[in-house]
Design an enzyme around this catalytic site. Structure first.
Site, mmCIF file in Angstrom:
data_model
loop_
_atom_site.group_PDB
_atom_site.id
_atom_site.type_symbol
_atom_site.label_atom_id
_atom_site.label_comp_id
_atom_site.label_asym_id
_atom_site.label_seq_id
_atom_site.Cartn_x
_atom_site.Cartn_y
_atom_site.Cartn_z
ATOM 1 N N TYR A 276 0.818 -1.209 0.000
ATOM 2 C CA TYR A 276 0.000 0.000 0.000
ATOM 3 C C TYR A 276 0.857 1.267 0.000
ATOM 4 O O TYR A 276 0.463 2.290 -0.538
ATOM 5 C CB TYR A 276 -0.902 0.048 1.248
ATOM 6 C CG TYR A 276 -2.235 -0.627 1.112
ATOM 7 C CD1 TYR A 276 -2.309 -1.973 0.783
ATOM 8 C CD2 TYR A 276 -3.420 0.066 1.337
ATOM 9 C CE1 TYR A 276 -3.536 -2.608 0.680
ATOM 10 C CE2 TYR A 276 -4.641 -0.559 1.239
ATOM 11 C CZ TYR A 276 -4.700 -1.888 0.909
ATOM 12 O OH TYR A 276 -5.914 -2.508 0.812
ATOM 13 N N LYS B 287 2.884 -15.336 2.483
ATOM 14 C CA LYS B 287 3.154 -16.051 1.230
ATOM 15 C C LYS B 287 4.658 -16.318 1.202
ATOM 16 O O LYS B 287 5.384 -15.912 0.278
ATOM 17 C CB LYS B 287 2.673 -15.197 0.036
ATOM 18 C CG LYS B 287 2.664 -15.886 -1.292
ATOM 19 C CD LYS B 287 1.591 -16.951 -1.467
ATOM 20 C CE LYS B 287 1.783 -17.710 -2.764
ATOM 21 N NZ LYS B 287 0.921 -18.904 -2.883
ATOM 22 N N ASP C 252 -3.138 -18.119 0.219
ATOM 23 C CA ASP C 252 -4.115 -18.804 -0.654
ATOM 24 C C ASP C 252 -4.841 -19.905 0.123
ATOM 25 O O ASP C 252 -6.061 -20.057 0.048
ATOM 26 C CB ASP C 252 -3.447 -19.331 -1.936
ATOM 27 C CG ASP C 252 -2.135 -20.057 -1.696
ATOM 28 O OD1 ASP C 252 -1.625 -20.047 -0.556
ATOM 29 O OD2 ASP C 252 -1.611 -20.658 -2.658
ATOM 30 N N ASP D 156 -6.486 -6.919 4.067
ATOM 31 C CA ASP D 156 -7.600 -6.249 3.388
ATOM 32 C C ASP D 156 -8.491 -7.302 2.728
ATOM 33 O O ASP D 156 -9.717 -7.282 2.876
ATOM 34 C CB ASP D 156 -7.037 -5.291 2.320
ATOM 35 C CG ASP D 156 -8.138 -4.568 1.567
ATOM 36 O OD1 ASP D 156 -9.087 -4.101 2.229
ATOM 37 O OD2 ASP D 156 -8.065 -4.497 0.325
ATOM 38 N N ASP E 201 -12.540 -8.902 4.130
ATOM 39 C CA ASP E 201 -13.804 -8.888 3.375
ATOM 40 C C ASP E 201 -14.353 -10.311 3.277
ATOM 41 O O ASP E 201 -15.553 -10.545 3.394
ATOM 42 C CB ASP E 201 -13.594 -8.337 1.954
ATOM 43 C CG ASP E 201 -13.817 -6.826 1.880
ATOM 44 O OD1 ASP E 201 -13.580 -6.144 2.905
ATOM 45 O OD2 ASP E 201 -14.223 -6.336 0.811
HETATM 46 C C1 IPM Z 1 -10.409 -1.136 3.986
HETATM 47 C C2 IPM Z 1 -10.637 -0.479 2.654
HETATM 48 C C3 IPM Z 1 -9.468 0.449 2.354
HETATM 49 C C4 IPM Z 1 -8.219 -0.402 2.260
HETATM 50 C C5 IPM Z 1 -9.667 1.305 1.084
HETATM 51 C C6 IPM Z 1 -10.927 2.136 1.153
HETATM 52 C C7 IPM Z 1 -8.479 2.172 0.806
HETATM 53 O O1 IPM Z 1 -10.826 -1.440 1.675
HETATM 54 O O2 IPM Z 1 -10.258 -0.421 4.990
HETATM 55 O O3 IPM Z 1 -10.399 -2.362 4.041
HETATM 56 O O4 IPM Z 1 -7.919 -0.959 1.195
HETATM 57 O O5 IPM Z 1 -7.530 -0.506 3.263
HETATM 58 MG MG MG Z 2 -10.954 -3.428 2.376
#
Ligand code: IPM
Ligand code: MG
Length: 372
Positions: free
Chosen positions: A142, A189, A221, A245, A249
Site C-alpha cells: 500500500y 506467502k 491462498d 484487506d 472482506d
Molecule cells: C479497507 C478499505 C481500504 C483499504 C480502502 C478504502 C483504501 O478497503 O479499509 O479495508 O484498502 O484498506
Molecule cells: Mg478493504
C-alpha cells in the site's frame, strides 16, 4: 469523564451510518455520565470537492488532538474509473492512517446465532466462529514506491517491510491471543515473497516470549480457503496490509453481512474506528444502509477509552436489535426498518436495556421511539 471525538463522515452512506453511531454515543452520555465533545471534519471525495484535497490539514490536525476518531466511509464512483484523477478519495484514508501512525487494524469476525442463515456458508461450518484479524496497516504494498513508466505501459508497487514494523503489531497480536484462545496464525506467502519470509522470521522469534500461545503459519491462498472451510479453527490471525484487506472482506461473509463488521485502527498516540465496508454509493440517502458496523465501531472506541461497561451496553443493544429482527434490508429483505430506525432502536436500548415498552414496532414506525 470528557473525551474529544472527531467525526469523519466521509462519502456515500458514511454520514448516515455515522449519525447512528453518534446517537448511540449520546445514549451512552445520557446513561453513564460520560461526556463527549464531537467535532466534524471532511475527508475523501467530499473533501476533494470542498477543499481540493482528500485529507485537508485542518482535518488531520483535529484528529491529532482527539482522543479518538470515528470514521464513516470513503470512496466515490466518479473517481473509480478515472485512472488519471489527480486525487483519489481513498488517499485521504491512507494518508490519515500513515500520518496518525495507525499501524494495527483489528477486525473481529464472529457468527451471530440469529444470523446463521444469512450467510451463504453452511450453518454448521460458521456456527461458533470467533476470530480476530490483526492487519498491519501502514506498510507493505500500500505504501511502497509506486512507478509508472512515461509511456504508461509498465507499472509497479513495491512491498517493503522492516523488522520494526512487523514486530510492533506482532506483539499486539500475541497479547490479544494470550487473552483469548491462545492461538495465533500468521498468514503470509513465504513460499514466494521475501517480505513474507521476514514476517515468519520475526514472528517466530517474538513467539518465543509468548510460550502459552500456539503459533502456526498459513499461506494466504490456503488461508482464503480455510476461512470458509473451517473458520472455527482460527483465534487471532496476524497478517500484512494487503492480505488483511482481502481476507477481512472474505471473513465478513461469515457474519451474514459486511454491514456488521467493525474495526479499530490503533497507533502509539491515535486511534480510529471504522466499519470495514465501503461507501456503498448505490444506497446513499436511501435509508437502507446497515448502521451496525458503525455502531460496533463506536463500541470498540468506547473499549479503547477504557469504557468497558459502556461498550458492553452498546453491544448488548445491537444483539437485541438482531434478535428482535429490527434490522435493515441487507439482513432481511422484507424488513420495513431503515438505517435511522435501527439506530433509534439501538440507542434507546442503551439507555434502557430492559425496556421493551417504548420500542414496540408501532412506535418505531411512527418514529416516536427515538430518545434523541
Ligand atoms: C479497507 C478499505 C481500504 C483499504 C480502502 C478504502 C483504501 O478497503 O479499509 O479495508 O484498502 O484498506
Ligand atoms: Mg478493504
Amino acid at each position: 469523564m470528557t473525551f474529544k471525538i472527531v467525526l469523519l463522515p466521509g462519502d456515500g452512506v458514511g454520514p448516515e451510518v455515522l449519525a447512528q453511531a453518534v446517537k448511540c454515543l449520546h445514549a451512552v452520555e445520557e446513561t453513564f455520565n460520560q461526556h463527549f465533545i464531537f467535532k466534524e471534519a471532511p475527508v475523501g471525495a467530499i473533501a476533494i470537492d470542498k477543499k481540493g484535497v482528500p485529507l485537508p490539514d485542518a482535518t488531520l490536525q483535529l484528529c491529532r488532538e482527539s482522543d479518538a476518531v470515528l470514521f464513516g466511509a470513503i470512496g466515490d464512483p466518479k473517481y473509480d474509473n478515472n485512472p488519471d484523477a489527480k486525487f483519489r478519495p481513498e488517499q485521504g484514508l491512507l494518508q490519515l492512517r500513515k500520518e496518525l501512525g495507525l499501524f494495527a487494524n483489528i477486525r473481529p469476525v464472529i457468527s451471530h446465532p440469529t444470523l446463521l442463515d444469512k450467510s451463504p456458508l453452511k450453518k454448521n461450518i460458521i456456527d461458533g466462529t470467533d476470530f480476530v484479524i490483526y492487519r498491519e496497516l501502514t506498510g507493505g504494498i500500500y505504501f511502497g514506491e509506486k512507478k509508472l513508466n512515461p509511456e504508461g505501459t509498465k507499472a509497479s508497487d513495491l512491498c517493503e517491510y522492516t523488522e520494526e514494523e512487523i514486530s510492533r503489531i506482532a506483539h499486539l497480536a500475541f497479547k490479544a491471543a494470550k487473552g483469548r484462545k491462545k492461538k495465533l496464525t500468521l498468514v503470509d506467502k513465504a513460499n514466494v515473497l521475501e517480505s513474507s519470509r521476514l514476517w515468519r522470521k520475526v514472528v517466530t522469534k517474538i513467539g518465543e516470549s509468548y510460550p502459552e500461545v500456539a503459533l502456526d503459519f498459513l499461506f494466504v491462498d490456503n488461508a482464503a480457503m480455510q476461512i470458509i472451510l473451517n473458520p472455527k479453527q482460527f483465534d487471532v490471525i496476524l497478517t500484512e496490509n494487503m492480505f488483511g484487506d482481502i481476507i477481512s472482506d472474505e471473513g465478513s461473509v461469515i457474519g451474514g453481512s459486511i454491514g456488521l463488521l467493525a474495526s479499530a485502527s490503533i497507533g502509539e498516540e491515535s486511534a480510529l474506528f471504522e466499519p470495514i465496508h465501503g461507501s456503498y454509493p448505490q444506497a446513499k440517502g436511501k435509508d437502507i444502509a446497515n448502521p451496525i458496523a458503525s455502531i460496533l465501531s463506536a463500541a470498540m472506541l468506547l473499549e479503547h477509552l477504557g469504557l468497558t461497561e459502556e461498550a458492553w451496553a452498546v453491544k448488548k443493544a445491537v444483539d437485541k436489535s438482531l434478535k428482535k429482527g429490527i434490522v435493515t434490508p441487507d439482513l432481511n429483505e422484507n424488513s420495513q426498518y431503515g438505517t435511522n430506525q435501527v439506530g433509534d432502536f439501538i440507542a434507546h436500548n442503551i439507555v434502557d436495556i430492559e425496556d421493551d415498552t417504548l420500542m414496540n414496532d408501532e412506535n418505531i414506525d411512527l418514529g416516536k421511539s427515538t430518545i434523541i
